[in-house]
Motif scaffolding. Sequence first.
Motif, PDB file in Angstrom:
ATOM      1  N   ARG A   1      15.894  48.122  84.914  1.00  0.00           N
ATOM      2  CA  ARG A   1      15.687  49.550  85.162  1.00  0.00           C
ATOM      3  C   ARG A   1      15.513  49.801  86.657  1.00  0.00           C
ATOM      4  O   ARG A   1      16.115  50.711  87.225  1.00  0.00           O
ATOM      5  N   GLN A   2      14.746  48.956  87.302  1.00  0.00           N
ATOM      6  CA  GLN A   2      14.506  49.091  88.748  1.00  0.00           C
ATOM      7  C   GLN A   2      15.786  48.825  89.549  1.00  0.00           C
ATOM      8  O   GLN A   2      15.997  49.420  90.599  1.00  0.00           O
ATOM      9  N   LEU A   3      16.641  47.933  89.046  1.00  0.00           N
ATOM     10  CA  LEU A   3      17.888  47.576  89.745  1.00  0.00           C
ATOM     11  C   LEU A   3      19.056  48.482  89.356  1.00  0.00           C
ATOM     12  O   LEU A   3      20.123  48.395  89.952  1.00  0.00           O
ATOM     13  N   GLY A   4      18.869  49.317  88.336  1.00  0.00           N
ATOM     14  CA  GLY A   4      19.929  50.226  87.889  1.00  0.00           C
ATOM     15  C   GLY A   4      21.073  49.515  87.177  1.00  0.00           C
ATOM     16  O   GLY A   4      22.240  49.841  87.382  1.00  0.00           O
ATOM     17  N   CYS A   5      20.735  48.540  86.329  1.00  0.00           N
ATOM     18  CA  CYS A   5      21.776  47.800  85.606  1.00  0.00           C
ATOM     19  C   CYS A   5      21.353  47.576  84.151  1.00  0.00           C
ATOM     20  O   CYS A   5      20.313  48.066  83.724  1.00  0.00           O
ATOM     21  N   ARG A   6      22.167  46.833  83.395  1.00  0.00           N
ATOM     22  CA  ARG A   6      21.880  46.523  81.998  1.00  0.00           C
ATOM     23  C   ARG A   6      20.910  45.355  81.877  1.00  0.00           C
ATOM     24  O   ARG A   6      20.820  44.516  82.763  1.00  0.00           O
ATOM     25  N   SER A   7      20.264  45.299  80.711  1.00  0.00           N
ATOM     26  CA  SER A   7      19.376  44.191  80.391  1.00  0.00           C
ATOM     27  C   SER A   7      19.764  43.620  79.030  1.00  0.00           C
ATOM     28  O   SER A   7      19.983  44.367  78.083  1.00  0.00           O
ATOM     29  N   ILE A   8      19.860  42.292  78.953  1.00  0.00           N
ATOM     30  CA  ILE A   8      20.129  41.610  77.693  1.00  0.00           C
ATOM     31  C   ILE A   8      19.167  40.438  77.568  1.00  0.00           C
ATOM     32  O   ILE A   8      18.518  40.048  78.544  1.00  0.00           O
ATOM     33  N   PHE A   9      19.048  39.901  76.358  1.00  0.00           N
ATOM     34  CA  PHE A   9      18.164  38.754  76.185  1.00  0.00           C
ATOM     35  C   PHE A   9      18.765  37.766  75.204  1.00  0.00           C
ATOM     36  O   PHE A   9      19.526  38.131  74.317  1.00  0.00           O
ATOM     37  N   ALA A  10      18.386  36.503  75.398  1.00  0.00           N
ATOM     38  CA  ALA A  10      18.831  35.417  74.519  1.00  0.00           C
ATOM     39  C   ALA A  10      17.738  35.130  73.502  1.00  0.00           C
ATOM     40  O   ALA A  10      16.551  35.273  73.789  1.00  0.00           O
ATOM     41  N   GLU A  11      18.172  34.721  72.305  1.00  0.00           N
ATOM     42  CA  GLU A  11      17.241  34.358  71.237  1.00  0.00           C
ATOM     43  C   GLU A  11      17.501  32.918  70.813  1.00  0.00           C
ATOM     44  O   GLU A  11      18.619  32.433  70.900  1.00  0.00           O
TER      45      GLU A  11
ATOM     46  N   GLU B   1      18.505  28.104  65.735  1.00  0.00           N
ATOM     47  CA  GLU B   1      18.559  26.675  65.428  1.00  0.00           C
ATOM     48  C   GLU B   1      18.271  25.832  66.669  1.00  0.00           C
ATOM     49  O   GLU B   1      18.973  24.865  66.971  1.00  0.00           O
ATOM     50  N   GLY B   2      17.239  26.234  67.409  1.00  0.00           N
ATOM     51  CA  GLY B   2      16.774  25.468  68.559  1.00  0.00           C
ATOM     52  C   GLY B   2      17.512  25.710  69.861  1.00  0.00           C
ATOM     53  O   GLY B   2      17.166  25.119  70.879  1.00  0.00           O
ATOM     54  N   GLU B   3      18.510  26.578  69.865  1.00  0.00           N
ATOM     55  CA  GLU B   3      19.319  26.808  71.061  1.00  0.00           C
ATOM     56  C   GLU B   3      19.328  28.290  71.415  1.00  0.00           C
ATOM     57  O   GLU B   3      19.460  29.140  70.537  1.00  0.00           O
ATOM     58  N   LEU B   4      19.191  28.598  72.708  1.00  0.00           N
ATOM     59  CA  LEU B   4      19.252  29.997  73.124  1.00  0.00           C
ATOM     60  C   LEU B   4      20.682  30.511  73.038  1.00  0.00           C
ATOM     61  O   LEU B   4      21.614  29.847  73.484  1.00  0.00           O
ATOM     62  N   GLN B   5      20.826  31.704  72.443  1.00  0.00           N
ATOM     63  CA  GLN B   5      22.133  32.346  72.307  1.00  0.00           C
ATOM     64  C   GLN B   5      21.983  33.845  72.546  1.00  0.00           C
ATOM     65  O   GLN B   5      20.937  34.424  72.252  1.00  0.00           O
ATOM     66  N   PHE B   6      23.045  34.443  73.059  1.00  0.00           N
ATOM     67  CA  PHE B   6      23.082  35.888  73.220  1.00  0.00           C
ATOM     68  C   PHE B   6      23.760  36.463  71.982  1.00  0.00           C
ATOM     69  O   PHE B   6      24.899  36.156  71.701  1.00  0.00           O
ATOM     70  N   ARG B   7      23.030  37.275  71.228  1.00  0.00           N
ATOM     71  CA  ARG B   7      23.503  37.858  69.982  1.00  0.00           C
ATOM     72  C   ARG B   7      23.449  39.375  70.093  1.00  0.00           C
ATOM     73  O   ARG B   7      23.452  39.913  71.169  1.00  0.00           O
ATOM     74  N   ARG B   8      23.377  40.061  68.966  1.00  0.00           N
ATOM     75  CA  ARG B   8      23.174  41.510  68.877  1.00  0.00           C
ATOM     76  C   ARG B   8      24.245  42.326  69.598  1.00  0.00           C
ATOM     77  O   ARG B   8      23.995  43.439  70.049  1.00  0.00           O
ATOM     78  N   GLY B   9      25.417  41.741  69.761  1.00  0.00           N
ATOM     79  CA  GLY B   9      26.506  42.453  70.419  1.00  0.00           C
ATOM     80  C   GLY B   9      26.430  42.451  71.937  1.00  0.00           C
ATOM     81  O   GLY B   9      27.214  43.126  72.596  1.00  0.00           O
ATOM     82  N   PHE B  10      25.489  41.694  72.505  1.00  0.00           N
ATOM     83  CA  PHE B  10      25.402  41.612  73.965  1.00  0.00           C
ATOM     84  C   PHE B  10      26.649  40.922  74.506  1.00  0.00           C
ATOM     85  O   PHE B  10      27.093  39.909  73.963  1.00  0.00           O
ATOM     86  N   SER B  11      27.199  41.471  75.570  1.00  0.00           N
ATOM     87  CA  SER B  11      28.380  40.855  76.182  1.00  0.00           C
ATOM     88  C   SER B  11      28.285  40.965  77.689  1.00  0.00           C
ATOM     89  O   SER B  11      27.539  41.776  78.226  1.00  0.00           O
ATOM     90  N   ILE B  12      29.061  40.135  78.337  1.00  0.00           N
ATOM     91  CA  ILE B  12      29.156  40.127  79.793  1.00  0.00           C
ATOM     92  C   ILE B  12      30.630  40.096  80.144  1.00  0.00           C
ATOM     93  O   ILE B  12      31.387  39.297  79.585  1.00  0.00           O
ATOM     94  N   ALA B  13      31.034  40.957  81.058  1.00  0.00           N
ATOM     95  CA  ALA B  13      32.441  41.026  81.465  1.00  0.00           C
ATOM     96  C   ALA B  13      32.714  40.040  82.600  1.00  0.00           C
ATOM     97  O   ALA B  13      31.816  39.668  83.360  1.00  0.00           O
TER      98      ALA B  13
END
Length: 193
Positions: free
Chosen positions: A82-92, A95-107
């Motif tokens: 919010r302070q930088l004026g960009c998007r925020s996503i998070f990994a969950e 099965e023991g490994e961090l993954q980006f889910r929930r439709g989060f994407s990076i171009a």
Amino acid sequence: MTNEDVLECFREAGALLEGHFILSSGRRSPVFLQKALVFSQPELAARLCNALAERVREKFGKIDVVAGPAVGGIIPGYELARQLGCRSIFAERVEGELQFRRGFSIAEGERILIAEDIVTTGLSFRETVVALSKLPGEVVGGSCVIDRSNGKADVGCELVALAQVDFPDYAPDELPDELKDVPAVKPGSRGLA
């Protein structure tokens, strides 16, 4: 904002605790930073993340996406974005490994900043670097509110910290006498079912 200013925010929130604590790494410490108490207060979170955003801009320039690990990186990552004026996503953790889910994407070509609340060993940070390596975009660096390792942790990328501290921590079988008779508590979230 100085190290002492940051710690004062934690004191103000009742989040700088003293006793005998089991850290996420399994190590023990007489000091625990209960960051959830700080990030439950929007004014404190905004104050800390505004100061961190200034340092991030100076070091890395324009950021397109702030990415953090759940749970610790969600709120500071969002507020920093919010302070930088960009998007925020998070990994969950899946099965023991961090993954980006929930439709989060990076171009392709997007500049990614990793955000975390507190760095102790750098494990969550390194796992986030690995998860991001499977996506397009460029990890330009990382950020945290407090680097508890005082610059010693390997986080897998260049790190900007708002504060660096050097609180003692010990292996469970190497406790100093002043901690041996104090019952240990585990206030963190790693390892919860």
